[in-house]
Write an enzyme that holds these catalytic residues in place. Sequence first.
Site, PDB file in Angstrom:
ATOM      1  N   SER A  76       0.817  -1.220   0.000  1.00 22.80           N
ATOM      2  CA  SER A  76       0.000   0.000   0.000  1.00 22.80           C
ATOM      3  C   SER A  76       0.848   1.266   0.000  1.00 22.80           C
ATOM      4  O   SER A  76       2.010   1.260   0.410  1.00 22.80           O
ATOM      5  CB  SER A  76      -0.925   0.017   1.218  1.00 22.80           C
ATOM      6  OG  SER A  76      -1.682  -1.160   1.291  1.00 22.80           O
TER       7      SER A  76
HETATM    8  N1  SAH Z   1      -1.136  -5.011   3.761  1.00 25.70           N
HETATM    9  C1  SAH Z   1      -0.336  -5.268   2.581  1.00 25.70           C
HETATM   10  C2  SAH Z   1      -1.015  -4.804   1.307  1.00 25.70           C
HETATM   11  C3  SAH Z   1      -1.732  -5.892   0.770  1.00 25.70           C
HETATM   12  S1  SAH Z   1      -2.460  -5.814  -0.825  1.00 25.70           S
HETATM   13  C4  SAH Z   1       1.036  -4.663   2.672  1.00 25.70           C
HETATM   14  O1  SAH Z   1       1.293  -3.920   3.624  1.00 25.70           O
HETATM   15  O2  SAH Z   1       1.871  -4.971   1.826  1.00 25.70           O
HETATM   16  C5  SAH Z   1      -3.818  -6.891  -0.456  1.00 25.70           C
HETATM   17  C6  SAH Z   1      -3.453  -8.285  -0.031  1.00 25.70           C
HETATM   18  O3  SAH Z   1      -4.677  -8.951   0.273  1.00 25.70           O
HETATM   19  C7  SAH Z   1      -2.760  -9.098  -1.107  1.00 25.70           C
HETATM   20  O4  SAH Z   1      -1.582  -9.659  -0.615  1.00 25.70           O
HETATM   21  C8  SAH Z   1      -3.787 -10.178  -1.440  1.00 25.70           C
HETATM   22  O5  SAH Z   1      -3.207 -11.401  -1.833  1.00 25.70           O
HETATM   23  C9  SAH Z   1      -4.571 -10.291  -0.144  1.00 25.70           C
HETATM   24  N2  SAH Z   1      -5.904 -10.837  -0.302  1.00 25.70           N
HETATM   25  C10 SAH Z   1      -6.781 -10.597  -1.306  1.00 25.70           C
HETATM   26  N3  SAH Z   1      -7.914 -11.294  -1.116  1.00 25.70           N
HETATM   27  C11 SAH Z   1      -7.767 -11.959   0.051  1.00 25.70           C
HETATM   28  C12 SAH Z   1      -8.609 -12.863   0.772  1.00 25.70           C
HETATM   29  N4  SAH Z   1      -9.806 -13.231   0.327  1.00 25.70           N
HETATM   30  N5  SAH Z   1      -8.120 -13.363   1.931  1.00 25.70           N
HETATM   31  C13 SAH Z   1      -6.885 -13.021   2.394  1.00 25.70           C
HETATM   32  N6  SAH Z   1      -6.055 -12.189   1.742  1.00 25.70           N
HETATM   33  C14 SAH Z   1      -6.484 -11.669   0.579  1.00 25.70           C
END
Ligand code: SAH
Length: 228
Positions: A76
């Site tokens: 993010s």
């Molecule tokens: N918090 C993260 C940003 C993540 S982007 C950071 O600091 O880097 C969103 C993340 O959510 C991705 O890694 C994606 O794989 C995960 N994601 C998407 N759908 C999901 C689900 N249904 N359950 C768990 N994780 C999920």
Amino acid sequence: MATKQNADFEYERSRLLQRIASEAATMPPELRDAVMAPGVLDAMAQVARENFVAPGDVVSAYRNAPLPIGFNQTISQPLVVALMTGLLAPRKSDRILEIGTGSGYQAAVLSRLVAKVFSVEIVSELAERARGVLAAAGVANVHIKVGDGHAGWPEEAPFDGIIVTAAADRVPEALLGQLAPAGRMVLPLGRDRQMLAVVSREADGGHRVRELLSVRFVPFVEPGSGSQ
Ligand code: SAH
């Protein structure tokens, strides 16, 4: 050489945090106060974002921008990390649930502010990589599991706060049930048009949703959709 590089990163990090503070000053009071909440930017000052981005993006680690981390996912934008962290109003004794570990960066920032972070990631490779980066950074109070975030982490519930870092159409029902009575949830709501929202539980058992800011997150992955 390595020392010089670290010094460069530290300089870039403090410049980024200054830019975030200046930008916060132009935001509506509630958002500004969240970014500037005690401890938030200090916590970000202690997390080396360069370790959480892809190796080829290290030079861009301190741009105030999201960056790709593989598997169609992103780390993010730092301003959004500060904002979501502040909106959670974390306290030292809190146990926090994060949905979407991704790079592990948001979890690392939270780990400096609360007792424990439980983070659920659907892409096992990302979970594995985040575990490695967090261990190398000496972070011991983040627990990661591979699974579908829609279900939360029932064995560890209730949570004082829940942060969701992928966008959903509506507040996942199971997560509401895992929120402690005075807890709050911060999440992007919507698909095409997304709003960063804060959900709080009401005394009557219901919940209140407040939409605060237009944002852009990757969508929640639906298990079995083949897009993981
Ligand atoms: N918090 C993260 C940003 C993540 S982007 C950071 O600091 O880097 C969103 C993340 O959510 C991705 O890694 C994606 O794989 C995960 N994601 C998407 N759908 C999901 C689900 N249904 N359950 C768990 N994780 C999920």
